[in-house]
Design a protein around this motif. Sequence first.
Motif, PDB file in Angstrom:
ATOM      1  N   UNK A 154      34.900  23.395  60.654  1.00  0.00           N
ATOM      2  CA  UNK A 154      33.871  23.566  61.674  1.00  0.00           C
ATOM      3  C   UNK A 154      33.031  22.283  61.736  1.00  0.00           C
ATOM      4  N   UNK A 155      33.506  21.296  62.521  1.00  0.00           N
ATOM      5  CA  UNK A 155      32.829  19.997  62.570  1.00  0.00           C
ATOM      6  C   UNK A 155      31.480  20.086  63.255  1.00  0.00           C
ATOM      7  N   UNK A 156      31.353  20.945  64.240  1.00  0.00           N
ATOM      8  CA  UNK A 156      30.065  21.085  64.919  1.00  0.00           C
ATOM      9  C   UNK A 156      28.983  21.566  63.953  1.00  0.00           C
ATOM     10  N   UNK A 157      29.313  22.574  63.155  1.00  0.00           N
ATOM     11  CA  UNK A 157      28.333  23.069  62.188  1.00  0.00           C
ATOM     12  C   UNK A 157      28.036  22.006  61.135  1.00  0.00           C
ATOM     13  N   UNK A 158      29.070  21.249  60.763  1.00  0.00           N
ATOM     14  CA  UNK A 158      28.870  20.170  59.803  1.00  0.00           C
ATOM     15  C   UNK A 158      27.865  19.147  60.345  1.00  0.00           C
ATOM     16  N   UNK A 159      28.063  18.736  61.607  1.00  0.00           N
ATOM     17  CA  UNK A 159      27.162  17.730  62.186  1.00  0.00           C
ATOM     18  C   UNK A 159      25.751  18.285  62.316  1.00  0.00           C
ATOM     19  N   UNK A 160      25.629  19.538  62.668  1.00  0.00           N
ATOM     20  CA  UNK A 160      24.300  20.138  62.807  1.00  0.00           C
ATOM     21  C   UNK A 160      23.563  20.175  61.462  1.00  0.00           C
ATOM     22  N   UNK A 183      25.404  21.308  50.769  1.00  0.00           N
ATOM     23  CA  UNK A 183      26.499  22.168  50.318  1.00  0.00           C
ATOM     24  C   UNK A 183      27.085  22.934  51.491  1.00  0.00           C
ATOM     25  N   UNK A 184      26.234  23.401  52.385  1.00  0.00           N
ATOM     26  CA  UNK A 184      26.730  24.093  53.577  1.00  0.00           C
ATOM     27  C   UNK A 184      27.516  23.138  54.472  1.00  0.00           C
ATOM     28  N   UNK A 185      27.058  21.878  54.567  1.00  0.00           N
ATOM     29  CA  UNK A 185      27.800  20.892  55.359  1.00  0.00           C
ATOM     30  C   UNK A 185      29.193  20.661  54.771  1.00  0.00           C
ATOM     31  N   UNK A 186      29.286  20.618  53.437  1.00  0.00           N
ATOM     32  CA  UNK A 186      30.584  20.435  52.784  1.00  0.00           C
ATOM     33  C   UNK A 186      31.479  21.635  53.026  1.00  0.00           C
ATOM     34  N   UNK A 187      30.909  22.846  52.962  1.00  0.00           N
ATOM     35  CA  UNK A 187      31.715  24.038  53.194  1.00  0.00           C
ATOM     36  C   UNK A 187      32.151  24.141  54.651  1.00  0.00           C
ATOM     37  N   UNK A 188      31.263  23.743  55.572  1.00  0.00           N
ATOM     38  CA  UNK A 188      31.646  23.743  56.988  1.00  0.00           C
ATOM     39  C   UNK A 188      32.798  22.783  57.240  1.00  0.00           C
ATOM     40  N   UNK A 189      32.755  21.638  56.574  1.00  0.00           N
ATOM     41  CA  UNK A 189      33.845  20.677  56.703  1.00  0.00           C
ATOM     42  C   UNK A 189      35.134  21.267  56.155  1.00  0.00           C
TER      43      UNK A 189
END
Length: 941
Positions: free
Chosen positions: A688-694, A678-684
């Motif tokens: 914020x692609x870096x946070x998404x990839x992390x 869910x955090x990856x989806x919100x980062x996207x």
Amino acid sequence: MVQLYNLHPFGSQQVVPCKLEPERFCGGGRDALFVAAGCKVEAFAVAGQELCQPRCAFSTLGRVLCLAYSEAGDYLAAIEEKNKATFLRAYVNWRSKRTENCRVCIRMVGHKVEAPFSDTFRDQMSIIEMPLSEAPLCISCCPVKGDLLVGCTNKLVLFSLKYQIISEEFSILDFERSLIIHIDNIVPVEISFCVGYVALMSDLEVLIVKLESDPKTGESVNYQPLKINNPMKQTEGISNETLQLDSDDFVICQKPVELLGEKSSQSGVSVTLESTGLDDKTIKYYHVQHLLYKRFAPDISSLVLSDDIKLHSLQLLPIYQTGSPTTDRKKLSQEKELLSLFCFFSLPHVGYLYMVVKSVELMSVYQYPEKSQQAVLTPQFLHVITSNNLQCFTVRCSAAAAREEDPYVDTTLKACPPVSMDVCALRIQLFIGLKAICHFKNHIILLTKADPEAIPERREPPKRLLSRKGTNVKFKTPPVAEAGWNLYIVDTISPVQLYKEMVDYSNTYKTAKTQSCIHLLSEAHLLVRAALMDASQLEPGEKAELLEAFKESCGHLGDCYSRLDTQYSHLALPYYKMSGLSMAEVLTRADWPLEDGSQKYERGLIFYINHSLDENLDEELSEELAAKVVQMFHMAEPKQLPHILCSPSMKNINPVTAMNYLSKLDTSGFSSILVTLTKAAMALKMGDLDRHRNEMKSHPEMKLVCGFILEPRLLIQQRRGQIIPTELAVQLKDTQPGLLVASVLGLQKNNKIGIEEADSFFKVLCGKDKDTIPQLLVDLWEAQLVAGLPDVVLQELFFKLTSQYIWRLSKMQPPDTIPLRTSEDLINACSHYGLIYPWVNVLISSDSLADKSYTEDLSKLQSLICGPSFDIASIIPFLEPLSEDTIAGLSVHVLCRTRLKEYEQCIDTLLERCPEAIIPYANHELKEENRIDFVVEKTAA
């Protein structure tokens, strides 16, 4: 327990202008009120708020002992007494009587009327005489069919309503004596009849039976007295010798008994049928089904048996579904289908309400604060009179009927207050000297007399012996009329008006958060529901107002269950659904701060919001309301927060706000993988692609697949019936297609998505039309074949794959993306892909100009054909686009013919196109003893 409220169900009041003190009265139909006094009946018109107007008057044979009106047929039935003899008569076409001196036609039941007299019968009132072998004691008209049931000492006689056709344009109402119900051991004082259901009552006994119209095993319907052993007599220890003792020395009372269903046939009351009807069109009753037997015991504590300890006010109340008006011009009523049936009867201080259709059960018990004299039951209320009070109680008929009518009541879709809810008294209205009551439409008719001395209406029970075998019922002639009486018409107010008063009253409990608020609003809801069920009583335009009140009441109940912390908090969901309120409207109503300014959200509201968001509604909440929802779940149910944020309704949530709340869950012990995705989806969403990839790198791929299975809406959402890939799905298509395919496959394995939905998802995701298949979808099909999904039809999946392989080979069209699996991977992982035959490799290697860009599709197709599960005959019609002019096409055609054992044709083709493949082909396909001879023979030829 009876709840007591001081509401105002009674509205206007008017006096009926009758000339003599009423001895009997009844009402019914559209506007009819009949008052009998002496040897005369006065008919009045009662309509709306206007004064009660005299309509006509007609003389009777003698003093009227009993009156009953039937809306079906619009006739009045009466038991009359003259010279100590009783008679049964029906007054037909009474509306045509203009003056008291108008001519009246008197005829015998079943009398054939000739056509020349049609004009006479058309314009004058008719009196139908109904002779009986025994004196009639009580009567009842079926409210649906109009049939007339007459109670005598040892039997009930049924007269079926019918019409005599005089001419094509005219017919007259008549009756046929169609059935005699012989009843032993009980003398009826009151009876009630409704579409085959019969209720009869003595002073202390009630019996309810159903007359069955379907013949069983061809049994005779003629009267044959049954010899039934009376188990009650055997168990109560009363011998014949005891019965012969001097009755002045003993008071013998039977025990109270209640028998339901089939057990009621053991009551000792013998019921047998004798069919007497001659008309084939008359409904025939063949069997009796016992439903209820109840016997009460008198109070003998004072050693003197009081005349007052006896039952009264027996009534069957039908609630039915009203269909379209009948096309039969002879019938004045609408065709009605019985939905539910209720039976009411009462002792002086307690009343009983039973439901008797599909099952027999006691619904409500009414405790009266004073001794009752009479009661009438309506779909909305129970009205009871004491000597000086008119009391109005609520009933649960609409709640029971709603459950009979709609199987979805008591689900997440719909709700209804329970039948077991406590009854309540809405009003106790003072009237001096109440004597009798009746009811029709929204009118309550009351007879009052200032003299407090009651007028006995029935026989006195013998004091020396209380049993069924009492003396015959005798009517006591009322005394000479005295001054000080009045006949009132009290109108009940409209359901909507009373509903509004109930809602206003409930506001006094709202801030206290008590169960009384729910109870009163439930009463208001049932009031409106009952009015909607009784559609025949609605005025034009009133139904729309009632429907609006019904939705509003559902909203109020939803508010109660969402606000109060009770075991029934989940009912907030169905009531809010029935109210028609949007989620945004519910959220704006749900703001109840505590006294200290803090906020507490009860589980009813949380359950409603959670379930609504999980349903993928098309409604999109504003950013402000979405933030409020996140705050609610963070406080009340934080483990649901990732699921809430994945709802399409939360599309407008500020991703920064969502990320802040999600960050607080990291150390809370919740599913870390779901929070991560869910955090990856919100980062996207934040860009914020870096946070998404992390976030995506923080877990291995298989755990990520498990996360998507826990919440499919991270990848796939539905809006307005359309499948919409999420931003996260689009990102995975470009960066991690293998993870995307594995996740969708996992969803299919766990029944989170269907086969067709998955196909549509990949087409939409890859921007392809319906006829174009993206490689990712082919990857999914191949994965399905490898995984062996149980709900996948194998041959259908083969067809999808081979069709796509053939189409690409015929068009020389390479895949739009790199396939996730090679043919070698599929052969090693899936038994449906077979090893490619050696001679095929020889054939393919002879084509030095082969385009390597589509060799994988060719290898996969060849491998499928070589596999053990493939149905070769099914693919032959689709091979036409694949030309044999190319080596690729040739190999597929020869493979298919070989699988079909057309060896000779294949050898001929290979000799012509690729001779070097003959030996490998023969070694692989032909039996050892035939290989050399067959090849030599073909080569020489």
